[in-house]
Design a protein around this motif. Sequence first.
Motif, PDB file in Angstrom:
ATOM      1  N   ASP A 277      -1.276   7.121  -1.965  1.00 21.13           N
ATOM      2  CA  ASP A 277      -2.174   6.035  -1.591  1.00 21.13           C
ATOM      3  C   ASP A 277      -3.563   6.603  -1.303  1.00 21.13           C
ATOM      4  O   ASP A 277      -3.716   7.442  -0.415  1.00 21.13           O
ATOM      5  CB  ASP A 277      -1.599   5.357  -0.340  1.00 21.13           C
ATOM      6  N   PRO A 278      -4.585   6.163  -2.001  1.00 20.88           N
ATOM      7  CA  PRO A 278      -5.919   6.716  -1.783  1.00 20.88           C
ATOM      8  C   PRO A 278      -6.512   6.359  -0.419  1.00 20.88           C
ATOM      9  O   PRO A 278      -7.454   6.994   0.028  1.00 20.88           O
ATOM     10  CB  PRO A 278      -6.758   6.111  -2.921  1.00 20.88           C
ATOM     11  N   SER A 279      -5.953   5.339   0.214  1.00 17.74           N
ATOM     12  CA  SER A 279      -6.472   5.006   1.548  1.00 17.74           C
ATOM     13  C   SER A 279      -6.016   6.043   2.564  1.00 17.74           C
ATOM     14  O   SER A 279      -6.676   6.273   3.569  1.00 17.74           O
ATOM     15  CB  SER A 279      -5.962   3.635   1.993  1.00 17.74           C
ATOM     16  N   VAL A 280      -4.875   6.652   2.293  1.00 21.95           N
ATOM     17  CA  VAL A 280      -4.369   7.685   3.191  1.00 21.95           C
ATOM     18  C   VAL A 280      -4.944   9.037   2.788  1.00 21.95           C
ATOM     19  O   VAL A 280      -5.363   9.831   3.617  1.00 21.95           O
ATOM     20  CB  VAL A 280      -2.824   7.728   3.123  1.00 21.95           C
ATOM     21  N   GLN A 281      -4.983   9.268   1.495  1.00 25.16           N
ATOM     22  CA  GLN A 281      -5.434  10.561   0.979  1.00 25.16           C
ATOM     23  C   GLN A 281      -6.507  10.280  -0.085  1.00 25.16           C
ATOM     24  O   GLN A 281      -6.188  10.117  -1.257  1.00 25.16           O
ATOM     25  CB  GLN A 281      -4.230  11.265   0.354  1.00 25.16           C
TER      26      GLN A 281
END
Lengths: 322, 354
Positions: free
Chosen positions: A147-151
């Motif tokens: 997930d790009p919001s996390v990483q």
Amino acid sequence: MSAIGGIPLGSIAGNLSLPRVCVIWRKTGNPAFDERMLQALQAQDYPLAELKIIEPQDSARLNLKDETSAPFVCLLEGNVLPQPDCLSKHMQLHLGLPWPVAVSYESENFTADTKTELLPDPDFGVSIGAIAKPFYAELARTSACNDPSVQPWLSADARVCVYRSAAVGIFQSSSPAAAGIAANDTLLPFCHFIGGSASLASGKTSSLPAIDTDAERAIRISQLGLLLQGAEKLSHAAPFRYWRAANLLARGAGTAEVHALAGRELPGLLKTFGAQRTVNSLALLIGPRSVHRLFLSRPALLSPSLLWHLGRMQTGLMRRKK
Amino acid sequence: MKRHCSVQGHPSLPVCFVAAPETSIDRPAAPSGANPLFSFVLICWNHERFVADTLQSISSQDYPNWECLAIDNGSTDGSRSLIERHVTGDSRFRLLARPENHGQLAAALDALDRISGEFVCIVDSDDLLFPNFASAHVAARLAEHHRSGVSSGRIVEIDSGGAVLSGAIRPFVNTPACGQRKKAAAATFRAPLNPGTSNVFARSDLLLARLLAPDRLEAPQAADNLFFRAAHMMGGSLLIETPLSAYRITGTNVWATQPAMLGFNRVRPEVEKIFLRQMLEQAAKFVLHGKEILGTSYRERFWPSLYSLTGGSEAQAMQRFLEPPLKETLAAERDTLIRDFGEEQFKRFCGGGA
């Protein structure tokens, strides 16, 4: 037989089909290997693959939009020979995920223990005919979604990547410098940043590795440059993520270089994010004092709102000093 | 709450209920005797290229009791004659030709008095329904103990040529997956918004939702922005976790510029502004008509419902209370609201804007 929710594609009105995938492969110049690669590509069991072979002497830059109209693009690099079900597996991930991602890639660091729930039961999603049920279960077990919001940024050494053409288009049109870049080491992190990624045979990707070589530092600076130049288009992926990614890339990349890059892209950043967010985010990136210096050295950019936000930041600094 | 409903013909349909704000109201489930009538409202504007497939997908429904009102919304291409050709001789279809395009919402509101189904789906004329669309929705709805405001299936994205771009997208399509569970929990305050053709409403709820329609109806207003929010507010959402329809990305979509991607905002900025304005207008109308819509549960559900209509979190709602036309409406209705809820509660829920 490919199906959606257990219903064969052919029995749904509207002539539904699987999407085309354009496989782009640059010849290595080694005739024996090239021959084996060609055979491996011809043996792919995904029914709608098209092959685009680039001669080794051709330009390294490729505008993928001009090369193909297929909704998915596979970039093959290095000396890895794909298995016959390689494309089918990638496409099963793209079509089966409840949250579509911009890119799927194969990672060599296989760690199945960090597996998270990913593919739904094939009867409740899209299933590709080439992937039999036991292999589907295996794929579900050995793949993961990042997930790009996390990483927001990732570094993965991937030779086989399948991109959504839309994501590549967003990146390649984000700035003149990004146009034509078609190499996995740059496309993968940017496409992941835009719309997330899924990894095969890997539970987790490493985040950015510690910088220990000049080459890695140079890569990071160049990626930061592309990110800052393409602010307008890339910030659609969410501004908070944009600045988190910029901070990750700037970490340890060399203060002088980051200052120079930020200074060069100030007008674009101001236009995209407005005065308040630009000032605050740059303060985190290069420090409040440097932001002051940066803006004061460019009086043409100073607007009343910008001055107000700079003043506010200055007041905060003075308060902190007291 | 996730569960499986077992209904004849759909032995294991995974569903998930997302509660409406303060679901204290008792909404009896739909009668489960005969197959209730299902109404499709197909609204077409210049989709000559796709509308035949959409009509075909409606004709292919395996549910026995349905009607379809096909509306040509002032198309300037050959859509109207194509629809006419398709529906002639099939008594389940009716054609309504509107001379001008005042948008999808205007056509949908017009349709409500012309249909009689218990359940309604507003169908975009470039999308496709899978053969089990109506039967799965009805099965899920009939298995409920309390009637949801809206049921929503997963959706598959396709391109203009019919190639599948992504499969089985869950609701909350534009929000990151990391907060998904949290979001679902917080959905008592916010509606999970799915693309148009995946939703099925009860007609009685839509008739009430009509009270929230804006005064001026214009082209980019989508019916689901009104109906989904209002229906979710009234009865919560039933999410059916299997794909039942396909949403077409043509490159000219008003709402979605790109195929969906994790955490990527694909809505055009100018459309987002229209969406926000529409949301504020709905909220303002709710302040005026809340009593009629909520009936006996008005006192306990008014404020949570208003928060839900203004986008979700308390902070967001407070901010939006200060924007027109909601600000003016709240000011004009201040005395009435204070009379109904008391000054303390009014101030607490309105925040600084009070």
